[in-house]
Design a protein around this motif. Structure first.
Motif, mmCIF file in Angstrom:
data_model
loop_
_atom_site.group_PDB
_atom_site.id
_atom_site.type_symbol
_atom_site.label_atom_id
_atom_site.label_comp_id
_atom_site.label_asym_id
_atom_site.label_seq_id
_atom_site.Cartn_x
_atom_site.Cartn_y
_atom_site.Cartn_z
ATOM 1 N N ASP A 88 2.153 1.335 -8.051
ATOM 2 C CA ASP A 88 2.214 0.155 -7.187
ATOM 3 C C ASP A 88 3.548 0.009 -6.468
ATOM 4 N N GLU A 89 4.399 1.050 -6.508
ATOM 5 C CA GLU A 89 5.718 0.959 -5.872
ATOM 6 C C GLU A 89 5.585 0.901 -4.353
ATOM 7 N N HIS A 90 6.304 -0.042 -3.735
ATOM 8 C CA HIS A 90 6.282 -0.179 -2.270
ATOM 9 C C HIS A 90 7.321 0.747 -1.653
ATOM 10 N N VAL A 91 6.940 1.440 -0.587
ATOM 11 C CA VAL A 91 7.847 2.321 0.139
ATOM 12 C C VAL A 91 8.308 1.591 1.397
ATOM 13 N N PRO A 92 9.622 1.431 1.595
ATOM 14 C CA PRO A 92 10.100 0.721 2.785
ATOM 15 C C PRO A 92 9.611 1.381 4.069
ATOM 16 N N GLU A 93 9.253 0.567 5.038
ATOM 17 C CA GLU A 93 8.726 1.097 6.287
ATOM 18 C C GLU A 93 9.773 1.858 7.082
ATOM 19 N N ASP A 94 11.048 1.547 6.850
ATOM 20 C CA ASP A 94 12.108 2.196 7.627
ATOM 21 C C ASP A 94 12.730 3.381 6.898
ATOM 22 N N LEU A 95 12.101 3.866 5.836
ATOM 23 C CA LEU A 95 12.636 4.999 5.087
ATOM 24 C C LEU A 95 12.332 6.296 5.845
ATOM 25 N N ILE A 96 13.378 7.005 6.242
ATOM 26 C CA ILE A 96 13.245 8.214 7.048
ATOM 27 C C ILE A 96 13.666 9.424 6.223
ATOM 28 N N GLY A 97 12.887 10.503 6.335
ATOM 29 C CA GLY A 97 13.146 11.680 5.523
ATOM 30 C C GLY A 97 13.468 12.917 6.329
ATOM 31 N N VAL A 98 13.004 14.049 5.849
ATOM 32 C CA VAL A 98 13.270 15.348 6.454
ATOM 33 C C VAL A 98 12.745 15.386 7.891
#
Length: 252
Positions: A22-32
């Motif tokens: 149920d962990e929420h992932v931030p919408e502004d999290l940017i990766g590779v």
């Protein structure tokens, strides 16, 4: 699913780690490759993934940093199990095949174990000039060799310089044993667990990963400030985190 640490052809999805269902992932999290990171729910955990163009290559330093930033950002929010850098899969079915439901229970157990703690990395380094000055005062042979080699050509003082270097390194090692013990005894009561990393540089006193309760991180930082004040001018302390628990779990 590919897990080569070197450059890899990206077939579709890049994987970062596993978090609670149920962990929420931030919408502004940017990766590779500047792609947004999203969560894909599996049977019992959520996988952190981002899009990867077919034929894309992963392996540059910037991508290593992006991978670590994603995992560490999520570690600041809740428990996360890091997936090895460079891991890719063709599609969502590929994730399910690589992480079948019967294996996910072990991941759930680890995530629960880590739910209330976070990893921090603590490095203590000598102020080299200060410690060398101590050694000069304490050891007559070091003092003599420094005088002998000062201002003279290396070609005529080679043996003396080698001997001086050996004595200085031995002196640092001797002091490290006592100082690392002093620092560790000050830190251990404040943490849930401590794991040493190999010390490979002469000026490093202590290199350790610690698990600290999430609700006690501020108190730990304050206590470490007091420790730092007691060794100021001789030893510097560096604290990094929150981080994913790289030192306390195996990468998925």
């Amino acid at each position: 699913m590919s897990d080569d640490r070197d450059q890899l052809a990206g077939p579709g999805l890049y994987l970062y780690g596993l978090v609670q269902l149920d962990e929420h992932v931030p919408e502004d999290l940017i990766g590779v490759q500047d792609e947004p990171v999203r969560g894909e729910r599996l049977a019992q955990v959520t996988a952190l993934v981002s899009h990867l163009d077919d034929g894309a290559v992963v392996g540059r330093p910037a991508e290593v940093r992006a991978h670590a930033a994603v995992v560490d950002t999520m570690a600041g929010r809740g428990p996360v199990l890091p997936i090895q850098f460079g891991t890719t899969t063709d599609d969502l079915d590929g994730i399910g095949s690589a992480l079948p439901a019967e294996r996910q229970q072990a991941y759930v157990d680890n995530l629960r174990r880590l739910a209330d703690v976070v990893q921090l990395s603590l490095t203590a380094r000598y102020v080299q000039d200060t410690v060398i000055a101590e050694l000069v005062r304490e050891d007559p042979e070091i003092r003599q060799l420094r005088e002998l080699t000062r201002g003279r050509p290396e070609v005529v003082t080679h043996d003396a310089r080698v001997r001086l270097g050996e004595l200085v390194v031995a002196g640092f090692e001797r002091k490290r044993a006592a100082d690392a013990d002093l620092l560790e005894r000050a830190v251990v009561p404040l943490v849930e667990e401590l794991r040493h990393r190999e010390v490979t540089q002469v000026d490093v006193v202590l290199d350790a990963a610690v698990l600290v309760r999430r609700d006690a991180v501020a108190r730990f930082e304050d206590a470490l400030e007091d420790v730092a004040a007691g060794v100021v001018g001789r030893i510097t302390l560096r604290l990094v985190g929150p981080q994913a628990p790289y030192d306390f779990v195996e990468e998925v």
